[in-house]
Design an enzyme around this catalytic site. Structure first.
Site, PDB file in Angstrom:
ATOM      1  N   CYS A 145      -7.810 -16.493  35.313  1.00 36.74           N
ATOM      2  CA  CYS A 145      -8.350 -15.900  36.544  1.00 36.74           C
ATOM      3  C   CYS A 145      -7.727 -16.540  37.789  1.00 36.74           C
ATOM      4  O   CYS A 145      -8.019 -17.685  38.125  1.00 36.74           O
ATOM      5  CB  CYS A 145      -9.873 -16.072  36.544  1.00 36.74           C
ATOM      6  SG  CYS A 145     -10.680 -15.598  38.077  1.00 36.74           S
ATOM      7  N   CYS A 200     -10.196 -17.560  40.493  1.00 33.80           N
ATOM      8  CA  CYS A 200     -10.911 -18.785  40.097  1.00 33.80           C
ATOM      9  C   CYS A 200     -10.086 -20.018  40.463  1.00 33.80           C
ATOM     10  O   CYS A 200     -10.614 -20.989  41.002  1.00 33.80           O
ATOM     11  CB  CYS A 200     -11.184 -18.788  38.589  1.00 33.80           C
ATOM     12  SG  CYS A 200     -12.152 -17.381  37.992  1.00 33.80           S
TER      13      CYS A 200
END
Length: 106
Positions: free
Chosen positions: A30, A33
């Site tokens: 991600c 993230c």
């Protein structure tokens, strides 16, 4: 304060040993993230949040911890008070996460 890295093995212990907790659920793939990681660390060092434990949980490798906050999108931030789930937000904006953390004092 350092960001605590938790897994399914110790997640409930972390929740039970800290009155106020904010969890960042992430995955290695991600991008959002990864981009948020330095902001999360900076917030953990913020005096305004001195009484809040900041926790990182890999949502892919800790499915039980993920279920406790009904995580469907990443990154998701969840707050827990006295070991109980309070609220969560799927966002990558620092303001949204700060607003969520302030709910711990409500």
């Amino acid at each position: 304060m350092a960001v605590i890295v938790a897994t399914d093995n110790d997640f409930k212990d972390v929740l039970n040993s800290n009155q106020k907790v904010v969890v960042k659920y992430f995955a290695d793939w991600c991008g959002s993230c990864r981009l948020f990681a330095p902001k999360f660390k900076r917030m953990s060092d913020d005096e305004a949040f001195a009484n809040v434990a900041f926790v990182d949980v890999n949502a892919e490798t800790s499915p039980e911890a993920r279920k406790l906050a009904n995580v469907n999108n990443l990154p998701t931030f969840a707050i827990f008070k006295n070991g109980q789930f309070v609220d969560s937000v799927a966002a990558s904006k620092e303001d949204a996460v700060r607003e969520l953390i302030h709910k711990l004092d409500a």
